[in-house]
Write a protein that holds these residues in place. Sequence first.
Motif: not given
Length: 203
Positions: A6-9, A33-40
């Motif tokens: 699960l990719y989540s914020f 856990e994703v940082v939205l300004r630096d999406k993997p």
Amino acid sequence: MAEAILYSFRRCPYAMRARMALHVSSLAYEHREVVLRDKPAAMLEVSPKGTVPVFVSAEGRVLEESLDIMHHALAQNDPEGWLDREDQALLAANDGPFKHHLDRYKYATRYEDVDPEEHRKAAVEILADLDQRLSASTYLCRNERGFADIAIFPFVRQFANHDRERFDADRMPHLQAWLKALVSSELFTAIMAKHPKWEPVDG
């Protein structure tokens, strides 16, 4: 078989409802856990639209919509019978008109020629309907929490938190009690645990 992902914020209401369904279903997955300004890149590879949540099942199926993730998890295991307490009209009102007004109330500067007070008033009218519904039962579909409650309440929480004093002063006692119960639940506490930003392992 690979583990589900699960990719989540953490603060995203769509991701919140997906995580709650996954948690109650006891479906095993890796939380990223994703940082939205630096999406993997790994997330963008499976879901180019770049929004969370994104769920990749153990079989490799990619689910890009939070309601689809909820349905998938509960189809595996639905210990509280959430799927019996789903209401399409309520979900459509929340994800459509209410979300529209919520965004323009909370993030008015992102839009041109928007009056946040006008959108707050329209949002409150929708919430007042929920309050009326909750005057007859503890939750939106009878007296136990279900799919509709979990899918909707993260957005009501977001609205309430934008101006808590004002929300608390609104005459919606049934909705306010409903929100308090869900926010203070062990389920919500569990899915709001903080995770560090996910980083791929080299090699």
